[in-house]
Scaffold this active site. Structure first.
Site, PDB file in Angstrom:
ATOM      1  N   HIS A 161       0.634  -1.121  -0.041  1.00  0.00           N
ATOM      2  CA  HIS A 161      -0.040   0.094   0.034  1.00  0.00           C
ATOM      3  C   HIS A 161       0.920   1.139   0.142  1.00  0.00           C
ATOM      4  O   HIS A 161       1.998   1.248   0.744  1.00  0.00           O
ATOM      5  CB  HIS A 161      -0.787   0.240   1.274  1.00  0.00           C
ATOM      6  N   GLU A 294     -10.448  -6.693  -4.981  1.00  0.00           N
ATOM      7  CA  GLU A 294     -10.539  -7.841  -3.966  1.00  0.00           C
ATOM      8  C   GLU A 294     -11.840  -7.733  -3.296  1.00  0.00           C
ATOM      9  O   GLU A 294     -12.084  -6.956  -2.331  1.00  0.00           O
ATOM     10  CB  GLU A 294      -9.224  -7.549  -3.189  1.00  0.00           C
ATOM     11  N   GLU A 330      -9.384 -13.220  -2.063  1.00  0.00           N
ATOM     12  CA  GLU A 330      -8.844 -13.461  -0.845  1.00  0.00           C
ATOM     13  C   GLU A 330      -9.541 -14.605  -0.352  1.00  0.00           C
ATOM     14  O   GLU A 330     -10.782 -14.596  -0.141  1.00  0.00           O
ATOM     15  CB  GLU A 330      -8.516 -12.127  -0.082  1.00  0.00           C
ATOM     16  N   HIS A 333     -11.498 -13.857   2.911  1.00  0.00           N
ATOM     17  CA  HIS A 333     -12.590 -12.879   2.596  1.00  0.00           C
ATOM     18  C   HIS A 333     -13.652 -13.741   1.992  1.00  0.00           C
ATOM     19  O   HIS A 333     -14.877 -13.595   2.297  1.00  0.00           O
ATOM     20  CB  HIS A 333     -12.396 -11.620   1.374  1.00  0.00           C
ATOM     21  N   ASP A 369     -11.519 -11.529   9.969  1.00  0.00           N
ATOM     22  CA  ASP A 369     -10.521 -11.631   9.022  1.00  0.00           C
ATOM     23  C   ASP A 369      -9.082 -11.964   9.921  1.00  0.00           C
ATOM     24  O   ASP A 369      -8.235 -11.004   9.758  1.00  0.00           O
ATOM     25  CB  ASP A 369     -10.285 -10.444   8.089  1.00  0.00           C
ATOM     26  N   ASP A 401      -1.328 -12.383   1.711  1.00  0.00           N
ATOM     27  CA  ASP A 401      -1.843 -11.430   2.520  1.00  0.00           C
ATOM     28  C   ASP A 401      -2.279 -12.129   3.833  1.00  0.00           C
ATOM     29  O   ASP A 401      -3.304 -12.369   4.289  1.00  0.00           O
ATOM     30  CB  ASP A 401      -3.216 -11.040   1.913  1.00  0.00           C
TER      31      ASP A 401
HETATM   32  C1  XUL Z   1      -7.738  -6.347   3.690  1.00  0.00           C
HETATM   33  C2  XUL Z   1      -6.922  -6.666   2.611  1.00  0.00           C
HETATM   34  C3  XUL Z   1      -6.042  -5.946   2.131  1.00  0.00           C
HETATM   35  C4  XUL Z   1      -6.004  -5.797   0.474  1.00  0.00           C
HETATM   36  C5  XUL Z   1      -5.160  -4.647  -0.014  1.00  0.00           C
HETATM   37  O1  XUL Z   1      -8.783  -7.462   4.183  1.00  0.00           O
HETATM   38  O2  XUL Z   1      -7.239  -7.997   2.658  1.00  0.00           O
HETATM   39  O3  XUL Z   1      -5.121  -6.129   2.679  1.00  0.00           O
HETATM   40  O4  XUL Z   1      -5.432  -7.170   0.268  1.00  0.00           O
HETATM   41  O5  XUL Z   1      -5.620  -3.510   0.659  1.00  0.00           O
HETATM   42 CO    CO Z   2      -6.144  -9.025   0.680  1.00  0.00          CO
END
Ligand code: XUL
Ligand code: CO
Length: 501
Positions: A161, A294, A330, A333, A369, A401
């Site tokens: 980021h 995402e 993800e 997620h 998460d 991640d």
């Molecule tokens: C948040 C997440 C972030 C994104 C990038 O849950 O997964 O880290 O991957 O902003």
């Molecule tokens: Co992510």
């Protein structure tokens, strides 16, 4: 919960350190004398204290070796053998691993209930200096730590980021200047290596002004700020040779529906994505390097508009953006949205929209998460099966991640975590190769389930040439109930268990 270490405390520390530095420089420029306590910062002891030979993982080998499945060496791979060929391609090319800067370098262990637990050597005061270290030196040292970690793991890709890698200044201009400096520093470290970002992203959720969202904020000022931030983060990603640019809309949703104009907010998000697409493709010439979204259902917002793959694909199609964006799935997620990771990957593959994977997992007993490293080999095998059937991804890759637990406070824990995550994916790939084999038992069961479609009727329906009138005639002419076979789920489960072990 996705802790970014851009937590307010961190932010406060960065700002404090930047302010102290600024005052100090102002004092010197005005001819004043620095107080003894800061002398170390300006007289060179601290300011030039960045030691380019500093090693953060002194106990680990230069490169983590592959030692095979029988190895008990905790600092060796058991399954990940970068050059080993699986289905005609080196493992490295199938898996395209990436290290996440925010989790690996910036995660300090804080959670909504507790202060930081991890005291990373790259965050400690610079050697020989017991005053606040200059924030830019710290930022550079963190970048060095990332590169050491990547070299040791043999990973070429990283994700960031904008606000993880560089401190914030008092103004956007100052912040941008600091980002530029760190990006140039990272470019120098990358020079002569294969290292480059898998993707960059703009952090549009941490600062107070993003409390209602960024592109979906009720404030046009915030929308403008977010647009400026995305432009700058795209510039940084391009400068470093990043393959994709990712959007995770942490607060692009709502906290309270009765006061939310949902239609307007979704439209604003679409306009935002269109501007980002135009800048990335037309101004920066990044065609062929897909933009990613995402999906995540909620957290920190109560409801996020990019709920899951299906919802996000529908949104992209509604606004004519489906050609320019792919989806970065993800795993944690996916489970928060009530799916499995393999469901989300399969769905994205079926739509031709898989752009990447954020490989992690949640804890079934914890409702947030947790971003743990995935170690379940059955899930890894099923996820990799879908990725193999879609012929892998390039550009695109598998980004960890994922973070070590709050209680894991040793630098080597970061190595163990990545080794475990990489091994799980590598084993998943080897198992997937067996599961997707067209001559294999699982594929046979699957083919058998759909075998009735291979006849003339099925082919005509699939071509879209049959009519209800025609099919009614066929159904009436059919004697008895329609033929339908066993689902054979138990058999298939046994086949998977025999492969996965
Ligand atoms: C948040 C997440 C972030 C994104 C990038 O849950 O997964 O880290 O991957 O902003
Ligand atoms: Co992510």
């Amino acid at each position: 919960m996705c802790t970014k270490n851009d937590n307010p405390e961190f932010y406060f520390r960065d700002v404090l350190a930047a302010t102290v530095q600024f005052l100090l420089i102002a004092l010197i420029l005005l001819g004043g004398r620095s107080t003894p306590v800061y002398a170390a910062v300006v007289d060179g002891t601290c300011a030039s204290g960045l030691d380019n030979n500093e090693v953060f993982w002194p106990d680990a080998p230069d490169v983590i070796p592959f030692k095979g499945a029988d190895s008990h060496d905790p600092l060796a791979f058991r399954h990940y053998n970068a050059t080993e060929t699986v289905l005609g391609r080196p493992m490295k090319d199938w898996l395209r691993f990436s290290v996440a800067f925010w989790h690996s370098i910036r995660n300090d262990g804080s959670d909504p209930f507790g202060f930081p637990t991890k005291r990373w050597p790259w965050d400690a005061p610079l050697p020989g200096c017991d005053v606040p270290s200059p924030p830019m030196d710290l930022a550079k040292r963190r970048m060095r730590a990332l590169f050491e970690l990547m070299r040791k793991l043999g990973v070429d890709l990283w994700c960031f980021h904008d606000r993880d890698i560089a401190p914030r200044g008092e103004t956007l201009e100052e912040t941008n200047a600091m980002l530029d400096e760190i990006v140039e520093y990272a470019a120098e470290l990358q020079h002569g290596t294969d290292i480059r970002p898998l993707w960059g992203t703009a952090q549009l959720f941490a600062e107070p002004h993003y409390m209602h969202g960024a592109a979906t904020s009720p404030s046009v000022d915030v929308f403008v700020r977010a647009a400026a931030q995305v432009k700058k983060a795209m510039d940084a990603t391009k400068r470093l040779g990043g393959e994709n640019f990712n959007f995770w809309g942490g607060r692009e949703g709502y906290a309270f529906l009765p006061t939310t104009d949902l239609k307007t907010e979704r439209t604003h998000a679409a306009v935002f994505f269109k501007m980002a697409r135009d800048y990335w493709v037309k101004d920066l010439g990044q065609k062929g390097r897909p933009l990613l979204i995402e999906p995540k259902p909620q957290e920190p917002s109560k409801h996020q508009y990019d709920w899951d793959v299906g919802t996000t694909a529908g949104f992209l199609r509604e606004f004519g953006l489906e050609k320019d964006f792919k989806l970065n799935v993800e795993c944690n997620h996916a489970t928060l949205a009530g799916h499995s990771c393999s469901h989300e990957v399969e769905t994205a593959v079926a739509m031709g929209m898989l752009g990447g994977l954020d490989a992690n997992t949640g804890d079934p007993q914890v409702g947030w998460d947790t971003d743990q490293f995935m170690t379940d080999q059955r899930e890894a095998a099923l996820v990799l099966s879908a990725i193999v059937r879609s012929n892998g991804f390039a550009p695109g890759g598998i980004n960890f991640d994922a973070k070590t637990r709050r209680e894991s406070t040793d630098v080597n824990d970061l190595l163990y975590a990545h080794i475990g995550g990489m091994d799980a994916m590598a084993l998943g790939l080897k198992l997937a190769a067996k599961l997707v084999d067209p001559g294999g038992a699982l594929e046979r069961v699957k083919r058998e389930r759909y075998s009735s479609w291979t006849g003339d009727v099925g082919a005509k329906i699939e071509r879209g040439e049959a009519t209800l009138v025609e099919l009614e005639k066929l159904a009436l002419a059919h004697e008895g109930e329609p033929a339908v076979g066993s689902g054979r789920q138990e058999l298939a489960d046994n086949i998977i268990a025999a492969v996965v072990g």
